[in-house]
Design an enzyme around this catalytic site. Structure first.
Site, mmCIF file in Angstrom:
data_model
loop_
_atom_site.group_PDB
_atom_site.id
_atom_site.type_symbol
_atom_site.label_atom_id
_atom_site.label_comp_id
_atom_site.label_asym_id
_atom_site.label_seq_id
_atom_site.Cartn_x
_atom_site.Cartn_y
_atom_site.Cartn_z
ATOM 1 N N ARG A 103 -11.943 6.948 -9.400
ATOM 2 C CA ARG A 103 -11.461 8.300 -9.148
ATOM 3 C C ARG A 103 -12.480 9.293 -9.688
ATOM 4 O O ARG A 103 -13.192 9.012 -10.659
ATOM 5 C CB ARG A 103 -10.110 8.540 -9.830
ATOM 6 C CG ARG A 103 -8.997 7.600 -9.370
ATOM 7 C CD ARG A 103 -7.736 7.816 -10.187
ATOM 8 N NE ARG A 103 -6.660 6.917 -9.773
ATOM 9 C CZ ARG A 103 -6.442 5.707 -10.307
ATOM 10 N NH1 ARG A 103 -7.247 5.262 -11.274
ATOM 11 N NH2 ARG A 103 -5.442 4.957 -9.880
ATOM 12 N N LYS B 264 -5.523 5.730 -15.046
ATOM 13 C CA LYS B 264 -4.218 6.339 -15.283
ATOM 14 C C LYS B 264 -3.417 5.503 -16.275
ATOM 15 O O LYS B 264 -3.510 4.283 -16.285
ATOM 16 C CB LYS B 264 -3.447 6.465 -13.960
ATOM 17 C CG LYS B 264 -4.040 7.502 -13.007
ATOM 18 C CD LYS B 264 -3.175 7.625 -11.766
ATOM 19 C CE LYS B 264 -3.689 8.721 -10.843
ATOM 20 N NZ LYS B 264 -2.863 8.859 -9.627
ATOM 21 N N HIS C 87 -12.529 11.811 -3.255
ATOM 22 C CA HIS C 87 -11.561 10.727 -3.172
ATOM 23 C C HIS C 87 -11.750 9.883 -1.917
ATOM 24 O O HIS C 87 -11.340 8.714 -1.888
ATOM 25 C CB HIS C 87 -10.133 11.289 -3.215
ATOM 26 C CG HIS C 87 -9.159 10.361 -3.873
ATOM 27 N ND1 HIS C 87 -9.230 10.016 -5.216
ATOM 28 C CD2 HIS C 87 -8.092 9.679 -3.386
ATOM 29 C CE1 HIS C 87 -8.247 9.187 -5.508
ATOM 30 N NE2 HIS C 87 -7.552 8.961 -4.422
ATOM 31 N N ARG D 215 -13.575 6.741 -2.559
ATOM 32 C CA ARG D 215 -12.690 5.702 -3.102
ATOM 33 C C ARG D 215 -11.949 4.995 -1.965
ATOM 34 O O ARG D 215 -11.880 3.768 -1.925
ATOM 35 C CB ARG D 215 -11.711 6.346 -4.070
ATOM 36 C CG ARG D 215 -10.668 5.409 -4.679
ATOM 37 C CD ARG D 215 -9.897 6.168 -5.753
ATOM 38 N NE ARG D 215 -8.708 5.484 -6.210
ATOM 39 C CZ ARG D 215 -8.678 4.551 -7.159
ATOM 40 N NH1 ARG D 215 -9.812 4.173 -7.725
ATOM 41 N NH2 ARG D 215 -7.544 3.988 -7.544
ATOM 42 N N HIS E 82 -4.990 -0.181 -9.582
ATOM 43 C CA HIS E 82 -3.602 0.017 -9.164
ATOM 44 C C HIS E 82 -2.682 -0.914 -9.945
ATOM 45 O O HIS E 82 -2.957 -2.103 -10.064
ATOM 46 C CB HIS E 82 -3.440 -0.274 -7.670
ATOM 47 C CG HIS E 82 -4.037 0.775 -6.793
ATOM 48 N ND1 HIS E 82 -4.330 0.541 -5.460
ATOM 49 C CD2 HIS E 82 -4.398 2.060 -7.039
ATOM 50 C CE1 HIS E 82 -4.846 1.648 -4.929
ATOM 51 N NE2 HIS E 82 -4.893 2.574 -5.865
ATOM 52 N N TYR F 28 -4.100 0.400 2.417
ATOM 53 C CA TYR F 28 -5.396 0.214 3.062
ATOM 54 C C TYR F 28 -5.343 -0.822 4.175
ATOM 55 O O TYR F 28 -6.204 -0.832 5.053
ATOM 56 C CB TYR F 28 -6.460 -0.157 2.019
ATOM 57 C CG TYR F 28 -6.707 0.963 1.047
ATOM 58 C CD1 TYR F 28 -7.401 2.116 1.433
ATOM 59 C CD2 TYR F 28 -6.216 0.906 -0.247
ATOM 60 C CE1 TYR F 28 -7.604 3.162 0.547
ATOM 61 C CE2 TYR F 28 -6.411 1.950 -1.144
ATOM 62 C CZ TYR F 28 -7.101 3.066 -0.732
ATOM 63 O OH TYR F 28 -7.291 4.110 -1.604
#
Length: 306
Positions: free
Chosen positions: A154, A178, A247, A250, A273, A282
């Site tokens: 990110r 995150k 982004h 990514r 993730h 995706y």
């Protein structure tokens, strides 16, 4: 009686100190919780089920599904904290069905040929610098874009990298994602390593006075907005008509790996993730590409049967 305002302040402090959430997550929680306090009629506990339903109904009429989902998640997390700390006996969210259908928005990707054109444009700028400052800026920009695409990180993760997070000798980068989650990614391309080595050598003096990996002309941390501006500048120089955001590199990283038959579980880990469900978006992009290939390039299209 403790006000909701005081309780939210306690909760945000808990998120920062004990959960170690990053400042952007805490900022988003603060915005969502302040809005919740403003909307609900009572400023003290307990909050009734009807008040929560009224709040949910109001934000449904004002925001897009993705934003609604985030706002409800913020308030739910706050009420879990209240229940855990025994400020409330039971969580009213336990008696509310808040599920709703969220339309699937496919991630926007950059075609491989456009990425190549974009990279060629930056490297060409390096060959004809107007000034030494321009040359240094371009070399830094190359390192930024190469690392962004090579790792699929990110933009916030890239701009938060510190020098100690990059291990050039072992071709590894430590990424803080995150929820304070760490992941290590290997940098597999030699040209990306060369770009990083050249950048660090040319910016040796600036980096000696900073902990950040990427710095601006004031030796401050390179901002996300600066990277967006940088990308827009090279898009214009390359004559590329599509709008490109950080982004999208990514998204392209994930989609191109998937199309190269890389197992989606590996892609999940590389993207950081928590759930495979997030990564599976995706596969929809890849199926879209599959449809395009089969409709336009299948050999049967050129066969005439009479």
């Amino acid at each position: 009686m403790i006000t909701l305002k005081t309780l939210t302040e306690k909760y945000l402090k808990y998120c920062a100190v004990q959960k170690k959430l990053n400042f952007k997550t805490i900022k988003a929680y603060k915005i969502d919780l302040n809005q919740f306090i403003y909307i609900v009629p009572s400023k003290y506990l307990p909050i009734s089920k009807d008040s929560l339903l009224s709040y949910i109904s109001q934000i449904h009429s004002s925001y897009q599904p993705k934003t609604i989902k985030r706002k409800i998640a913020s308030v739910k997390a706050f009420f879990r904290y209240l229940e855990y700390e025994e400020f409330i006996e039971s969580n009213p969210f336990n008696k509310i069905d808040i599920s709703f259908r969220q339309p699937i928005r496919l991630p926007k990707t950059i075609p491989a040929n456009i990425i190549q054109k974009f990279l060629c444009t930056i490297y060409q700028e390096k060959q004809v610098p107007a000034t030494l400052y321009h040359k240094k800026t371009v070399i830094r920009d190359i390192a930024v874009i190469e690392l962004l695409f090579a790792t699929g990180m990110r933009i916030s993760e890239l701009c938060s990298l510190k020098q100690k997070d990059l291990d050039i000798d072992n071709r590894q980068v430590l990424i803080f994602g995150k929820g304070a989650k760490e992941r290590i990614l290997q940098i597999g391309n030699g040209e990306v390593i060369s770009a990083l080595v050249e950048y660090k050598k040319l910016f040796e003096k600036e980096l000696a006075d900073s902990e950040w990996l990427f710095v601006n002309r004031l030796n401050h941390r390179l901002s996300e907005q600066s990277v967006r501006f940088m990308i827009n500048n090279y898009v214009e120089l390359a004559g590329i008509e599509m709008h490109i955001t950080p982004h999208m590199f990514r998204h392209s990283f994930a989609t191109l790996l998937l199309e190269a038959d890389v197992d989606i579980r590996y892609i999940q880990k590389m993207l950081g993730h928590s759930s495979i469900n997030t990564t599976e978006i995706y596969t929809s992009v890849s199926l879209h590409k599959q449809k395009e290939i089969l409709e336009e390039r299948h050999p049967r299209n050129g066969m005439r049967v009479e």
